[in-house]
Write a protein that holds these residues in place. Structure first.
Motif, PDB file in Angstrom:
ATOM      1  N   THR A   1       0.825  -1.211   0.000  1.00 14.76           N
ATOM      2  CA  THR A   1       0.000   0.000   0.000  1.00 14.76           C
ATOM      3  C   THR A   1       0.861   1.264   0.000  1.00 14.76           C
ATOM      4  N   GLN A   2       2.044   1.207   0.622  1.00 19.77           N
ATOM      5  CA  GLN A   2       2.949   2.363   0.557  1.00 19.77           C
ATOM      6  C   GLN A   2       3.335   2.643  -0.888  1.00 19.77           C
ATOM      7  N   TYR A   3       3.686   1.594  -1.626  1.00 18.85           N
ATOM      8  CA  TYR A   3       4.046   1.767  -3.035  1.00 18.85           C
ATOM      9  C   TYR A   3       2.828   2.183  -3.855  1.00 18.85           C
ATOM     10  N   TYR A   4       1.681   1.614  -3.546  1.00 15.54           N
ATOM     11  CA  TYR A   4       0.458   1.946  -4.293  1.00 15.54           C
ATOM     12  C   TYR A   4       0.136   3.434  -4.169  1.00 15.54           C
TER      13      TYR A   4
ATOM     14  N   GLN B   1       3.548  -0.797 -10.998  1.00 20.00           N
ATOM     15  CA  GLN B   1       2.146  -0.956 -11.352  1.00 20.00           C
ATOM     16  C   GLN B   1       1.324  -0.903 -10.053  1.00 20.00           C
ATOM     17  N   PRO B   2       0.530   0.145  -9.865  1.00 18.61           N
ATOM     18  CA  PRO B   2      -0.199   0.323  -8.596  1.00 18.61           C
ATOM     19  C   PRO B   2      -1.364  -0.650  -8.456  1.00 18.61           C
ATOM     20  N   LEU B   3      -1.058  -1.829  -7.921  1.00 21.58           N
ATOM     21  CA  LEU B   3      -2.061  -2.869  -7.689  1.00 21.58           C
ATOM     22  C   LEU B   3      -2.050  -3.247  -6.214  1.00 21.58           C
ATOM     23  N   ARG B   4      -3.227  -3.590  -5.699  1.00 17.65           N
ATOM     24  CA  ARG B   4      -3.283  -4.121  -4.340  1.00 17.65           C
ATOM     25  C   ARG B   4      -2.724  -5.541  -4.343  1.00 17.65           C
ATOM     26  N   LEU B   5      -2.229  -5.954  -3.178  1.00 15.29           N
ATOM     27  CA  LEU B   5      -1.520  -7.221  -3.064  1.00 15.29           C
ATOM     28  C   LEU B   5      -2.422  -8.419  -3.353  1.00 15.29           C
ATOM     29  N   SER B   6      -1.928  -9.339  -4.182  1.00 18.53           N
ATOM     30  CA  SER B   6      -2.610 -10.608  -4.452  1.00 18.53           C
ATOM     31  C   SER B   6      -1.833 -11.723  -3.756  1.00 18.53           C
TER      32      SER B   6
END
Length: 801
Positions: free
Chosen positions: A668-671, A723-728
């Motif tokens: 989330t910090q990177y997102y 690539q701003p994605l939430r963690l999978s």
């Protein structure tokens, strides 16, 4: 309830919406919207936009670029859009999103700006952690008292209102300023004022909660900060009334959410399909033979690259484990003035470990050479801090100093070679020191020095349990990691996050020493870990900038020298291959990758020594065999786990409540730093202004920047690399086991229910089928082998919300 208690309770409540910020010298990645995780993601970003002004979703341009690059599957996107009733072409919808998202900033408030200029000046002076040559007076009395004493000498502070005669305590000052406002408005007032400068608020919040050495010496509280802030605002007659107006909801948020889910689902579907396929192959494999060596790396995404290349060089087996190696310790190096936390911020250190010299001759050599380097560093620090001294020094030193500066700027690679040669003369601490691991029956502060035998056994057993370890090679290497960079305020953000932004080598050394202890090994054998007599544990450290792996081999016996030499040779080969891959990702020439990575590490003008964890999107929990044949492009965290050795699910619970939570923080910090770098990031490094060894400004003052810089995220000004994605997260285990863990950990289930990350389970007991977590402990069967009307093994399936 007394007024004082009501004020403090109200402050505590208001502070939950501002995330903690660690000092930049020990930068810790954390969700900037951590205070909103108790609500759905879509609601959280809307409320955060209202309070902090930040955007919550990627821009239309970012989505468009992802679509054009094939990162968003058109069919998945069409399904997401159709479910919401959109039938226009995606390009048309993106145009609509871009046009509707143009927003104007509100008018600046001159009075508030005037007060904040004074406030941040004194905050930076008070909170300084060792960089200031002249300290703010009376810091030991606390911020409010120190501020109260300098008010009369600061000509920028008007002699008006409460500040003209500041009360003796923060509570009294706050009460005086709030006198015209009813108590029902206090929460809103405090929330607005704490969110006005979230960087300073977050740092104060973290510092007060951590109660470290700087806080003990120079205490500060949110109440003291608010008292000073409100008094200054009162002096300039600024309006502190809580606003009844909210920012209009983003009309494109629903549409942006659909594009984001499609992008995430595209990435996740490929990852899950690959893991499910490998799961089937894993079931068909025979028990592997004893490998030549085993290496344990941090779960960090950068480890995925080097692990892949090491395994390709020979018969090596690698594991993934949290980079603090399960030792919640406070560490003090041989010549360090202070100790540092060397464990994740979600844990408190339980032990104090220090390096103790064991070789007098090597120690003397280290002290002699490091003394020369320290003198040189002090000269450079003086030059940096005092312009007049700098001019005088250059005048005296003449052309030689000028040539040195030119060399560092124009040929940093050559300088790197010279510095490496010089550093080679200085013995490393691990060459003449050993970590003081044995329990000393003494304390350093509140922490016991060393570990008892029972504690040593428990930490070692936990490590092997969580990784599902069964076979032991003759060489087992615990490999911490650290970055190497010059002139970079954000260098700690590139070190080990599991070690609170510090190198992981010390933790690796502690666990290796524990596992080589005969008493510990005897008890481990009693607990079912058959460690052969010829197994030797050693530590190492992976330099994530250059991909060099240094081995700490002083305890390796002669009987293992040949294997150690072969391992070193293969690590050098793996380094060349990994560095080439890393160099290519930075647009550099892969044919000279090692020298290029070394140049980046030594170049004091290099704004991007490495990509760090940029690109992170997945977390795989399972045996290495699930991913060993896959190129995950350095985008996945990898934690070793074998469900068949964890019948009670204790190891799985420890991984989900520990490492998975930390990786979600990182993600989330990177997102958020990517989707709105101005609010949640820290802007360009080129215009950074370090302050007090605690943070950076953009320009010459204002709020502390809270997130990652553009160079850690962007390939160009308008081209995100991350690539701003939430963690999978993908887990290899029976789905019932995962459900039990979630049912027992309400906060963990809440993160999933609120869509802060996704969770898929590949169940080896159900024909390797994939199950997607939906909501309230319910799952949807995703396997192609499932029937069309697939249902959860534990509860009815639900539609995606």
């Amino acid at each position: 309830m007394s007024t004082e208690a009501a004020i403090h309770d109200s402050i505590d409540s208001a502070a939950t919406t501002v995330g903690a910020l660690w000092p930049i010298h020990s930068f810790v990645t954390a969700n900037p919207l951590a205070g909103f995780e108790d609500r759905p993601f879509s609601e959280a970003v809307t409320q955060a936009a209202d309070l902090l002004g930040g955007r919550g979703y990627p821009s239309a341009e970012t989505f468009r670029a992802a679509l054009q690059r094939g990162q968003i599957d058109p069919e998945i996107l069409d399904a997401e859009l159709s479910e919401l009733g959109y039938d226009d072409d995606p390009e048309i919808l993106l145009d609509h999103m871009a046009n509707a998202s143009d927003a104007t900033d509100g008018d600046a408030h001159a009075a508030t700006d005037r007060a904040e200029k004074v406030l941040t000046k004194w905050l930076s002076a008070f909170l300084d952690e060792g960089s200031a040559h002249w300290s703010m007076p009376n810091r030991e009395a606390g911020f409010y008292t120190a501020f109260r004493e300098v008010v009369g000498y600061d000509s920028e502070i008007p002699d008006e209102g409460v500040v003209a005669d500041l009360p003796e305590t923060p509570t009294e000052a706050i009460e005086a300023v709030l006198a015209p406002y009813p108590e029902r408005q206090w929460d809103s007032i405090f929330e607005d004022q704490l969110a006005a400068l979230p960087g300073w608020t977050g740092l104060i919040k973290q510092r007060a909660d951590a109660e470290g050495e700087w806080q003990s010496a120079h205490p500060i509280s949110l109440a003291g900060y608010l008292a000073a802030r409100l008094a200054l605002l009162d002096a300039v007659d600024a309006d502190i009334s809580p606003s009844n107006d909210s920012i209009d909801p983003d009309p494109t948020a629903e549409l942006a959410g659909a594009f984001l889910r499609a992008w995430e689902a595209t990435y996740r579907s490929d990852l899950v399909e690959s893991v499910a396929t490998e799961s089937q192959s894993l079931a068909d494999n025979d028990t592997p033979s004893r490998p030549d060596a085993q290496l344990v790396f941090c779960i960090d995404t950068r480890s995925e690259i080097i692990r892949r290349h090491i395994e390709a060089t020979g018969d090596y087996e690698t594991y993934g484990y949290a980079g603090f190696f399960g030792i919640p310790m406070e560490y003090q190096g041989y010549d360090a003035d202070v100790s540092v936390d060397a464990c994740p911020p979600i844990l408190d250190p339980q032990h104090h470990v220090t390096d103790m010299p064991t070789d007098d001759e090597t120690q003397a050599s280290h002290d002699r050479w490091s003394g020369l380097r320290e003198t040189a560093d002090e000269i450079i620090e003086t030059l940096e801090a005092n312009a007049a001294t700098a001019y005088g020094f250059v005048e005296t030193a003449g052309s030689g100093y000028s040539l040195a500066l030119a060399a560092r700027t124009l040929v940093p690679g050559r300088v790197s070679d010279l510095l490496d040669a010089a550093d080679g003369q200085v013995p490393d601490e691990h060459e003449f020191c050993e970590p003081l691991v044995h329990h000393q029956h003494t304390y350093a502060g509140d922490l016991p020095v060393g570990l008892t035998t029972e504690e040593k056994v428990e930490y070692a057993a936990t490590a092997f349990d969580l990784m599902g370890w069964e076979t032991f090679s003759r060489l087992v290497v615990f490999t911490g990691h650290a970055s190497q960079t010059a002139n970079n305020p954000y260098d700690a953000s590139l070190d080990c996050g599991a070690c609170a932004g510090n190198p992981g080598g010390p933790n690796a050394r502690v666990l290796a020493k524990i596992c080589n202890n005969e008493a510990v090994r005897a008890e481990l054998r009693d607990r079912g870990f058959e460690i052969p007599d010829d197994t030797v544990f050693l530590a190492g450290e992976h330099n994530t900038t250059t991909d060099e792996v240094e081995l700490y081999d002083s305890d390796v016996p002669e009987s293992h020298v040949a294997e150690l030499a072969q391992l070193r040779s293969d690590l050098a080969t793996a380094r060349e291959e990994a560095a080439a891959e890393r160099a290519e990702s930075m647009g550099a020439d892969g044919s000279a990758a090692v020298s290029e990575t070394e140049r980046r590490a030594a170049d004091w003008a290099e704004t991007r020594p490495e990509w760090g964890l940029a690109g992170n999107a997945g977390f795989v929990i399972g045996p290495r065999e699930l991913t060993s044949d896959l190129d995950l492009d350095g985008r996945a965290f990898l934690h070793s786990y074998d469900w068949s050795t964890d019948p009670d699910g204790d190891a799985l619970e420890a991984i989900l409540t520990g490492p998975m939570v930390v990786t979600q923080w990182i993600n989330t910090q990177y997102y958020f730093s990517t989707v709105d770098n101005a609010v949640y990031g820290s802007g360009s490094k080129v215009t950074h202004n370090p302050v007090g060894n605690i943070g950076v400004y953009q320009g010459n003052g204002g709020d502390l920047m809270t997130g990652l810089p553009q160079q850690s995220l962007m390939a160009a000004d308008d081209e995100p690399y991350h690539q701003p994605l939430r963690l999978s997260t993908v887990i290899h285990a029976p789905v019932d086991h995962v459900t039990e863990v979630l049912a027992a950990n309400e906060e963990l289930a809440e993160l999933l229910d609120n869509n802060w990350l996704s969770l898929t389970v590949v169940d080896p007991t159900q024909d390797h089928g994939a199950f997607q977590y939906e909501h309230d402990l319910e799952w949807t069967h995703l396997s192609e082998r499932a029937e069309a009307s697939a249902v959860s093994p534990t509860a009815p399936a639900v539609a995606d919300d």
